[in-house]
Enzyme design. Structure first.
Site, short mmCIF file in Angstrom:
data_model
loop_
_atom_site.label_atom_id
_atom_site.label_comp_id
_atom_site.label_asym_id
_atom_site.label_seq_id
_atom_site.Cartn_x
_atom_site.Cartn_y
_atom_site.Cartn_z
N TYR A 188 0.83 -1.21 0.00
CA TYR A 188 0.00 0.00 0.00
C TYR A 188 0.87 1.26 0.00
O TYR A 188 0.64 2.20 -0.76
CB TYR A 188 -0.90 -0.05 1.23
CG TYR A 188 -1.88 1.08 1.39
CD1 TYR A 188 -3.04 1.14 0.64
CD2 TYR A 188 -1.66 2.08 2.34
CE1 TYR A 188 -3.97 2.16 0.82
CE2 TYR A 188 -2.58 3.10 2.54
CZ TYR A 188 -3.73 3.13 1.77
OH TYR A 188 -4.64 4.14 1.94
N LYS A 222 1.06 4.16 -2.87
CA LYS A 222 0.62 5.50 -2.53
C LYS A 222 1.71 6.55 -2.77
O LYS A 222 1.40 7.68 -3.18
CB LYS A 222 0.15 5.54 -1.08
CG LYS A 222 -1.19 4.84 -0.85
CD LYS A 222 -2.28 5.39 -1.74
CE LYS A 222 -3.66 4.94 -1.35
NZ LYS A 222 -4.70 5.43 -2.29
#
Length: 306
Positions: A164, A168
Site C-alpha cells: 500500500y 501511494k
C-alpha cells in the site's frame, strides 16, 4: 462557495466511505457525477453495482445529476468505456478523483507477491488507467482537475503496508510529473492524503477515534482541489477537520570532494548533511542536480530541463 455548475466529474471507488462523500459534495456544488465502484470487498474481491447505484439515488434525491458505473479501474478497456459513457451523456470530463483502492496488509516477510501486485494494480495502475483515459480530453478542452489519493503510509511508512505504501508514494511521483506536463493546458493535478474512518480502518482504531474521523470532513479538501482556483502539485493532508500540506524537501547538504574517505565523511558529517535549516521544496526533479553542481563549483547559466 465553490461552484461546479456545468462541470462533469468522475469519482472512483465512490460506492461508500470517502468516495461517496466526495461524490455527494461535488454533486451538491453543481457537478454532474459518474459514481464508479466495482462493489467489491475491502481486499478487492467480488463485484456489485448496488453501492454505486445507492449513491446515485442519493444524489438524484437531492436534485443532482449522476450515473452509476461498475468498471474495474484495473481494466483499461472498461475504463475507456466508462469515459465514453460520460462523454456520450454529458459531452466532457472536467474532474477526475482517483479514490478507488484495496488493502491486503501483511508484513513484507509474510506477504505473497500476488497481494503486493494486486494493491499496486488498483491504487497505482487504476489511477494511471483512469487518468490516461481523460488526459487528452482535458488537454484539448483546456481544463482539467485531477486528484490522486495518496496516504501517510506512502509518505511516512506504516508497519505491514509495504504494498500500500509503495503504491501511494508512487502516486505522488505520478502527480508531480503530470502537474508539470498539464500546467500549460490548465490541467492541474494534486494529491490528497486522507485520514478517515472507512471500512479499511475498522478494527485498527478505537471507536471514539473512528467517530471523530468522519469521511465527510475530508471531502472539502477534494472540493478545493477540483475547483477552478485549485493549486497544482500540492499534497494536501486531511482528517478530523484538520488540513495540512506535506512536502518532499531537499536540505542544503554538504559537498564532499572525491576521495577514498568520501563515505566516512558522509557519516561523520551526517548531522550537517541532514540539517533542515535552509531546506527547499524543489519545483522539478532537475533542481537536485542544479544544487549539487553548484556546490561542486559550477555556475549554471541555463536552467536544466528535467
Amino acid at each position: 462557495m465553490v461552484d461546479l455548475s456545468g462541470r462533469v466529474a468522475i469519482v472512483t471507488g465512490a460506492g461508500g466511505g470517502l468516495g461517496r462523500e466526495h461524490a455527494l459534495l461535488l454533486a451538491r456544488q453543481g457537478a454532474k457525477v459518474l459514481v464508479n465502484d466495482l462493489g467489491g470487498a475491502a481486499d478487492g474481491t467480488g463485484a456489485s453495482l448496488s453501492a454505486a447505484e445507492k449513491v446515485v439515488s442519493e444524489i438524484k434525491s437531492a436534485g443532482g445529476e449522476a450515473i452509476a458505473n461498475g468498471a474495474s479501474v484495473t481494466d483499461y478497456a472498461e475504463v475507456e468505456a466508462m469515459v465514453a459513457d460520460v462523454i456520450a451523456r454529458w459531452g466532457r470530463v472536467d474532474i477526475l478523483v482517483n479514490n478507488a483502492g484495496i488493502l491486503r496488509d501483511r508484513t513484507f516477510a509474510k506477504m505473497d507477491l500476488a497481494d503486493f501486485r494486486a494493491v499496486v494494480d488498483v491504487h497505482l495502475m487504476g489511477a494511471v488507467n483512469c487518468t490516461k483515459a481523460v488526459w487528452d480530453l482535458m488537454r484539448d478542452q483546456g481544463y482539467g482537475r485531477i486528484v490522486m489519493t495518496t496516504s501517510s503510509s506512502g509518505l511516512y511508512g506504516n508497519f505491514g503496508q509495504s504494498n500500500y505504501g509503495a503504491a501511494k508514494l508512487a502516486l505522488v511521483g505520478f502527480m508531480q510529473t503530470l502537474g508539470l506536463e498539464g500546467e500549460k493546458y490548465n490541467v492541474r493535478v494534486n494529491c490528497l492524503a486522507p485520514t478517515a474512518a472507512t471500512r479499511m480502518l475498522e478494527g485498527l482504531m478505537p471507536q471514539n477515534m473512528l467517530d471523530a474521523l468522519a469521511p465527510a470532513q475530508v471531502s472539502p479538501a477534494v472540493l478545493a482541489l477540483v475547483s477552478e482556483a485549485a493549486p497544482n502539485r500540492a499534497i494536501i493532508c486531511a482528517g478530523a477537520g484538520s488540513f495540512e500540506e506535506a512536502n518532499i524537501t531537499l536540505t542544503s547538504g554538504i559537498f564532499v570532494p572525491p576521495g577514498e574517505d568520501a563515505a566516512e565523511q558522509i557519516l561523520s558529517r551526517y548531522a550537517e548533511l541532514t540539517d533542515r535549516d535552509g531546506e527547499i521544496v524543489p519545483e522539478r526533479g532537475g533542481v537536485q542536480g542544479d544544487v549539487e553542481l553548484r556546490k561542486a563549483g559550477f555556475r549554471l547559466a541555463v536552467t536544466q530541463e528535467a
